[in-house]
Design a protein around this motif. Structure first.
Motif, mmCIF file in Angstrom:
data_model
loop_
_atom_site.group_PDB
_atom_site.id
_atom_site.type_symbol
_atom_site.label_atom_id
_atom_site.label_comp_id
_atom_site.label_asym_id
_atom_site.label_seq_id
_atom_site.Cartn_x
_atom_site.Cartn_y
_atom_site.Cartn_z
ATOM 1 N N LYS A 1 -75.653 30.388 -1.169
ATOM 2 C CA LYS A 1 -76.582 30.942 -0.179
ATOM 3 C C LYS A 1 -76.912 29.927 0.897
ATOM 4 O O LYS A 1 -76.796 30.207 2.100
ATOM 5 C CB LYS A 1 -77.868 31.399 -0.875
ATOM 6 N N HIS A 2 -77.314 28.703 0.491
ATOM 7 C CA HIS A 2 -77.658 27.684 1.479
ATOM 8 C C HIS A 2 -76.423 27.203 2.216
ATOM 9 O O HIS A 2 -76.474 26.892 3.408
ATOM 10 C CB HIS A 2 -78.361 26.513 0.792
ATOM 11 N N GLY A 3 -75.305 27.156 1.502
ATOM 12 C CA GLY A 3 -74.058 26.752 2.142
ATOM 13 C C GLY A 3 -73.644 27.718 3.238
ATOM 14 O O GLY A 3 -73.136 27.312 4.289
ATOM 15 N N VAL A 4 -73.853 29.007 3.008
ATOM 16 C CA VAL A 4 -73.519 30.012 4.015
ATOM 17 C C VAL A 4 -74.382 29.829 5.264
ATOM 18 O O VAL A 4 -73.889 29.896 6.400
ATOM 19 C CB VAL A 4 -73.677 31.432 3.432
ATOM 20 N N GLU A 5 -75.679 29.610 5.078
ATOM 21 C CA GLU A 5 -76.556 29.385 6.232
ATOM 22 C C GLU A 5 -76.092 28.176 7.029
ATOM 23 O O GLU A 5 -76.042 28.200 8.258
ATOM 24 C CB GLU A 5 -77.998 29.181 5.762
ATOM 25 N N LEU A 6 -75.739 27.109 6.321
ATOM 26 C CA LEU A 6 -75.275 25.881 6.968
ATOM 27 C C LEU A 6 -73.936 26.117 7.662
ATOM 28 O O LEU A 6 -73.710 25.650 8.787
ATOM 29 C CB LEU A 6 -75.153 24.770 5.932
ATOM 30 N N SER A 7 -73.058 26.855 7.007
ATOM 31 C CA SER A 7 -71.730 27.106 7.582
ATOM 32 C C SER A 7 -71.828 27.944 8.852
ATOM 33 O O SER A 7 -71.087 27.717 9.815
ATOM 34 C CB SER A 7 -70.835 27.811 6.556
ATOM 35 N N ARG A 8 -72.733 28.911 8.879
ATOM 36 C CA ARG A 8 -72.910 29.740 10.080
ATOM 37 C C ARG A 8 -73.432 28.885 11.233
ATOM 38 O O ARG A 8 -73.015 29.062 12.388
ATOM 39 C CB ARG A 8 -73.863 30.906 9.781
ATOM 40 N N ARG A 9 -74.324 27.978 10.909
ATOM 41 C CA ARG A 9 -74.846 27.065 11.937
ATOM 42 C C ARG A 9 -73.734 26.175 12.488
ATOM 43 O O ARG A 9 -73.597 26.008 13.702
ATOM 44 C CB ARG A 9 -75.949 26.221 11.317
ATOM 45 N N LEU A 10 -72.918 25.626 11.600
ATOM 46 C CA LEU A 10 -71.827 24.755 12.029
ATOM 47 C C LEU A 10 -70.788 25.530 12.820
ATOM 48 O O LEU A 10 -70.287 25.056 13.852
ATOM 49 C CB LEU A 10 -71.181 24.093 10.809
ATOM 50 N N HIS A 11 -70.476 26.738 12.373
ATOM 51 C CA HIS A 11 -69.482 27.572 13.052
ATOM 52 C C HIS A 11 -69.902 27.882 14.486
ATOM 53 O O HIS A 11 -69.059 27.991 15.388
ATOM 54 C CB HIS A 11 -69.304 28.875 12.260
ATOM 55 N N THR A 12 -71.195 27.998 14.709
ATOM 56 C CA THR A 12 -71.707 28.306 16.040
ATOM 57 C C THR A 12 -71.465 27.165 17.016
ATOM 58 O O THR A 12 -71.168 27.387 18.192
ATOM 59 C CB THR A 12 -73.221 28.613 15.974
ATOM 60 N N VAL A 13 -71.586 25.936 16.535
ATOM 61 C CA VAL A 13 -71.523 24.792 17.458
ATOM 62 C C VAL A 13 -70.208 24.033 17.386
ATOM 63 O O VAL A 13 -69.916 23.223 18.267
ATOM 64 C CB VAL A 13 -72.672 23.792 17.184
ATOM 65 N N PHE A 14 -69.392 24.280 16.363
ATOM 66 C CA PHE A 14 -68.175 23.490 16.191
ATOM 67 C C PHE A 14 -66.967 24.296 16.650
ATOM 68 O O PHE A 14 -66.582 25.281 16.024
ATOM 69 C CB PHE A 14 -68.014 23.073 14.725
ATOM 70 N N ALA A 15 -66.385 23.882 17.765
ATOM 71 C CA ALA A 15 -65.270 24.627 18.347
ATOM 72 C C ALA A 15 -64.032 24.557 17.452
ATOM 73 O O ALA A 15 -63.892 23.671 16.618
ATOM 74 C CB ALA A 15 -64.943 24.063 19.721
ATOM 75 N N HIS A 16 -63.144 25.508 17.657
ATOM 76 C CA HIS A 16 -61.849 25.537 16.970
ATOM 77 C C HIS A 16 -61.987 25.707 15.458
ATOM 78 O O HIS A 16 -61.174 25.202 14.694
ATOM 79 C CB HIS A 16 -61.031 24.280 17.278
ATOM 80 N N SER A 17 -63.025 26.401 14.993
ATOM 81 C CA SER A 17 -63.209 26.599 13.558
ATOM 82 C C SER A 17 -63.239 28.084 13.200
ATOM 83 O O SER A 17 -63.735 28.915 13.966
ATOM 84 C CB SER A 17 -64.510 25.934 13.082
ATOM 85 N N ASP A 18 -62.664 28.401 12.036
ATOM 86 C CA ASP A 18 -62.770 29.731 11.433
ATOM 87 C C ASP A 18 -63.663 29.606 10.204
ATOM 88 O O ASP A 18 -63.604 28.594 9.497
ATOM 89 C CB ASP A 18 -61.391 30.248 11.008
ATOM 90 N N LEU A 19 -64.464 30.637 9.942
ATOM 91 C CA LEU A 19 -65.435 30.570 8.849
ATOM 92 C C LEU A 19 -65.094 31.566 7.744
ATOM 93 O O LEU A 19 -64.800 32.735 8.016
ATOM 94 C CB LEU A 19 -66.842 30.842 9.388
ATOM 95 N N TYR A 20 -65.156 31.084 6.498
ATOM 96 C CA TYR A 20 -64.933 31.909 5.311
ATOM 97 C C TYR A 20 -66.106 31.724 4.346
ATOM 98 O O TYR A 20 -66.493 30.590 4.047
ATOM 99 C CB TYR A 20 -63.646 31.474 4.586
ATOM 100 N N TYR A 21 -66.691 32.829 3.876
ATOM 101 C CA TYR A 21 -67.672 32.700 2.797
ATOM 102 C C TYR A 21 -67.683 33.951 1.932
ATOM 103 O O TYR A 21 -67.066 34.965 2.277
ATOM 104 C CB TYR A 21 -69.069 32.343 3.309
ATOM 105 N N MET A 22 -68.397 33.866 0.811
ATOM 106 C CA MET A 22 -68.358 34.930 -0.184
ATOM 107 C C MET A 22 -69.039 36.202 0.319
ATOM 108 O O MET A 22 -70.079 36.156 0.981
ATOM 109 C CB MET A 22 -69.003 34.454 -1.487
ATOM 110 N N SER A 23 -68.441 37.340 -0.037
ATOM 111 C CA SER A 23 -68.898 38.634 0.478
ATOM 112 C C SER A 23 -70.311 38.977 0.043
ATOM 113 O O SER A 23 -71.008 39.735 0.721
ATOM 114 C CB SER A 23 -67.937 39.735 0.038
#
Length: 373
Positions: free
Chosen positions: A25-47
């Protein structure tokens, strides 16, 4: 959704060079934040952590064990950023490691986003550079344990990634990177964008020299060049790109008002035509701003979704607090604000001088500003 099953290789939609993976859960929140600001990235997380906007934000969700996703990611991505415990990552990647010359860089982030650790292919795979860039994006601590950390120069393919900078073309990435690594004369010209891209507590390497203008950089005859600008280069300036790359910072803000029901095609065409007239790259657009009366305007929503821009709207009272060169009583009668496009741009960008104060075109009024740094 990607359904992971033993013995079946999952199909993923790769658009960028780096994959971000999260399973908590916390990892997903962090990953969405990083995906927003980090160019050239694709995001994968649990459904099970879906929020409903994944398709809109081009996020891929999966069910099943992340262990079964990793072989595919290893083959397709240059780097993998995993918000998973270090021990679990080591156990999962151990069976699929092949060679330090071909394995991707692997970086691990703890669940609270405090530490970013270079795990695999630190040098050849670029994980050390990736670790520093991700740590800077998250304001976290970079942990690199290789005996000779080579973070003494600019990782060209990651230049400005944490700010969302994108390059115009990847054609010259390899030769420009070679010039940087081989300590040849490299010119940097920055016309816009965040100035704090150099993150180390030491000066730039002596062979990398900043110039105040492209003309002066051309005169210095560098072996390679990094140009940071929202501006479309003039014909005589393009010689710098013989071994150079233009990076587009997200600094351009569009203010817009439109009649109710204006089609997305008209809105988009006005934007495209205006940016060409202003000699501005569409890749540098960060946000489209308007009045809150237009927050559900279908044409505006369609355009910002197509380009992935921020969509910001202000109440009339807030718009009226901004400086405005040409207040309109007519606009005030209908909206309660003396202007829409111009004050919206000024509020978001903070710019005193706009690239375009206001232009009326058909059903659309547009203003353009550049965020000053």
């Amino acid at each position: 959704m990607i359904e992971l099953q033993e013995g079946i290789q999952p199909s993923v939609v790769q658009k960028n060079s780096y994959a971000i993976v999260a399973i908590t859960k916390h990892g997903v929140e962090l990953s969405r934040r990083l995906h927003t600001v980090f160019a050239h990235s694709d995001l994968y997380y649990m459904s099970k952590f879906e929020k409903g906007d994944e398709e809109q934000k081009h996020i891929q969700v999966f069910s099943g064990s992340v262990r079964m996703l990793l072989p595919t990611l290893f083959r397709q991505y240059k780097g993998i950023i995993m918000i998973i415990s270090l021990g679990a990552v080591v156990r999962m990647i151990a069976p699929i490691l092949k060679d330090k010359k071909t394995d991707p860089g692997v970086v691990v982030i703890d669940d609270r986003g405090e530490n970013v650790i270079s795990v695999l292919s630190g040098h050849l795979g670029g994980a050390n550079e990736l670790t520093h860039e991700v740590a800077a994006a998250l304001d976290a601590r970079a942990i690199v344990t290789t005996a000779s950390d080579v973070q003494k120069t600019i990782p060209v393919d990651l230049f400005g990634s944490r700010f969302g900078w994108v390059w115009d073309s990847a054609e010259k990435l390899t030769p420009v990177s070679a010039s940087v690594v081989n300590e040849e004369h490299v010119a940097i010209v920055q016309e816009s964008g965040e100035p704090n891209w150099w993150m180390y507590d030491r000066p730039l390497p002596k062979h990398i020299i900043s110039y105040p203008s492209i003309a002066e950089a051309i005169q210095a005859k560098p072996k390679a060049a990094l140009i940071v600008s929202h501006r479309l280069l003039e014909k005589e300036e393009e010689v710098i790109l013989e071994n150079g790359i233009v990076f587009r910072p997200k600094t351009v803000v569009i203010g817009m008002g439109c009649n109710r029901g204006t089609r997305a095609e008209e809105i988009e065409q006005v934007i495209l035509d205006t940016l060409v007239q202003l000699n501005i790259s569409i890749k540098s657009v960060k946000a489209l701003c308007t009045i809150d009366l237009k927050k559900d305007e279908a044409g505006l929503l369609e355009v910002v979704e197509k380009y992935g821009w921020e969509f910001v709207y202000y109440p009339p009272a807030e718009l009226n607090r901004a400086a405005i060169e040409a207040p309109s009583d007519t606009v005030f009668t209908y909206t309660g604000a003396y202007g829409v496009s111009e004050p919206a741009v000024r509020l978001y960008s903070g710019a005193e001088q706009l690239e375009l104060v206001k232009k009326k075109s058909g059903n659309v009024t547009i203003s353009v500003g550049v965020i000053p740094f």
